[in-house]
Design an enzyme around this catalytic site. Structure first.
Site, PDB file in Angstrom:
ATOM      1  N   GLU A  16       9.729 -11.450   5.094  1.00  0.00           N
ATOM      2  CA  GLU A  16       8.479 -10.682   5.267  1.00  0.00           C
ATOM      3  C   GLU A  16       7.320 -11.474   4.668  1.00  0.00           C
ATOM      4  OE1 GLU A  16       6.531  -8.472   6.187  1.00  0.00           O
ATOM      5  OE2 GLU A  16       7.594  -6.729   6.972  1.00  0.00           O
ATOM      6  N   ARG A 102       9.231   1.864  -2.493  1.00  0.00           N
ATOM      7  CA  ARG A 102       8.904   0.494  -2.867  1.00  0.00           C
ATOM      8  C   ARG A 102       7.723   0.049  -2.010  1.00  0.00           C
ATOM      9  NH1 ARG A 102      10.011  -2.982   1.185  1.00  0.00           N
ATOM     10  NH2 ARG A 102      11.843  -2.682   2.510  1.00  0.00           N
ATOM     11  N   ASN A 104       5.784  -2.696   0.540  1.00  0.00           N
ATOM     12  CA  ASN A 104       6.262  -3.400   1.719  1.00  0.00           C
ATOM     13  C   ASN A 104       5.270  -4.493   2.101  1.00  0.00           C
ATOM     14  OD1 ASN A 104       8.269  -3.725   3.707  1.00  0.00           O
ATOM     15  ND2 ASN A 104       7.075  -2.576   5.205  1.00  0.00           N
ATOM     16  N   ASN A 156       3.510  -0.539   7.735  1.00  0.00           N
ATOM     17  CA  ASN A 156       3.484  -1.973   8.017  1.00  0.00           C
ATOM     18  C   ASN A 156       2.065  -2.392   8.369  1.00  0.00           C
ATOM     19  OD1 ASN A 156       5.736  -3.941   7.864  1.00  0.00           O
ATOM     20  ND2 ASN A 156       6.880  -2.272   8.838  1.00  0.00           N
ATOM     21  N   ASP A 205       6.299  -3.952  13.677  1.00  0.00           N
ATOM     22  CA  ASP A 205       6.427  -4.366  12.276  1.00  0.00           C
ATOM     23  C   ASP A 205       5.137  -5.077  11.867  1.00  0.00           C
ATOM     24  OD1 ASP A 205       7.578  -5.572   9.760  1.00  0.00           O
ATOM     25  OD2 ASP A 205       9.421  -4.737  10.574  1.00  0.00           O
TER      26      ASP A 205
END
Length: 309
Positions: A16, A102, A104, A156, A205
């Site tokens: 990522e 969490r 991202n 995202n 994404d």
């Protein structure tokens, strides 16, 4: 565009956070599950250089910092990373009451702010939110929670148009990409549905914008990156030899290399045999060009104070 290549067979569980560091002429990216920061560059002699740094606490995105080093999101908030001193300095703790959350994806905007989102790591509750970090703010808060963008299970993006007038952000599970207008004072307009993915598309994404105002979107479980015009119409797609595509950004000397991160997590042994490069870092030279976002400034007095605690 058939020159797609795997430039790092990293076997990342959850690649990522691809971001181009203009001053270093390097591509930084992360493996969230393995909490590792990676750096890829080509030195002056033409040799490829790959470096990695393990961290605690699920590093998930980074941006270049104006005062040197990197700003990064971890599971519990934002920190500054000094790679030369191997020093991580926490700046602000966030969402400590949301134990299953969490952070991202994240990105700098055209005004030098750091935007990022959180998510439910169990992927069931709409507990994720977007935030904006502004170290130059005159208020007492380094980070602003952006309630205007809603609560989402898996956030995202976001990413920004070159003129700074639009933010694009994603509700991954719902298959929706939204956009909102941004005023010069940073205020955010109402969110508008920009692109709706179908089941056949996979899940939207990470993404980035080019200088034509087009949006490049990664398809999780879709094995491609697609380019959409500013009306949300599909223009073209780049197929990849792996299914889970997570983040893309422009970089390279001419900002016309598209770097793409991918993930191996969730794939069966049979699927990994079919896609042995899953989790690799890919690159492709395209006819379009990206642009450089400003480095994000931090409060140096905040850093100094926390370093002494």
């Amino acid at each position: 565009m058939n020159n797609i290549r795997c430039i790092w067979d990293a076997k990342a569980q959850l690649g990522e956070g691809a971001v181009w560091h203009e001053e270093q002429q390097a591509l930084f990216w992360v493996d969230i599950i393995n909490s590792t920061l990676h750096c890829y560059k080509v030195d002056k002699g033409g040799s490829e250089v790959r470096k990695s740094w393990p961290f605690d606490n699920h590093i998930s995105s980074v941006v270049p910092c104006a005062e040197g080093g990197l700003l990064a999101t971890f599971k519990d908030g934002v920190s500054h990373i000094d790679l030369e001193k191997n020093l991580v300095t926490p700046l602000c703790e966030l969402e400590k009451d949301l134990v299953n959350n969490r952070f991202n994806d994240g990105c700098a905007d055209t005004r030098g702010n750091f935007w990022f989102g959180s998510m439910d790591d169990m992927q069931t509750d709409d507990s994720g939110s977007f935030y904006r970090f502004n170290g130059k703010s005159q208020s007492n808060e380094l980070v602003e929670k952006l309630t205007q963008l809603g609560e989402i299970c898996i956030t995202n993006g976001p990413t920004f148009s070159q003129d700074g007038h639009w933010i694009y952000f994603t509700d991954t599970l719902a298959g929706k990409i939204y956009k909102s207008a941004l005023a010069n004072d940073g205020s955010i307009g109402p969110k508008q549905l920009h692109i709706q993915f179908t089941q056949a598309d996979g899940h939207p994404d990470g993404m980035c914008c080019d200088t034509d105002g087009h949006l490049w979107v990664c398809h999780w479980a879709g094995a491609r990156v697609s380019r959409f015009d500013n009306q949300g119409n599909l223009v073209s797609s780049i197929k990849l030899p792996v299914p889970n595509i997570t983040k893309c950004c422009f970089g390279g000397p001419n900002l016309n290399t598209l770097f793409i991160t991918t993930a191996a997590t969730g794939l069966t042994e049979a699927e990994l045999k079919e896609a042995p490069l899953a989790g690799g870092l890919f690159a492709i030279d395209v006819e379009h060009q990206g642009f450089v976002y400003p480095n994000v400034s931090m409060r140096t007095n905040e850093i100094d104070r926390k370093s002494k605690e």
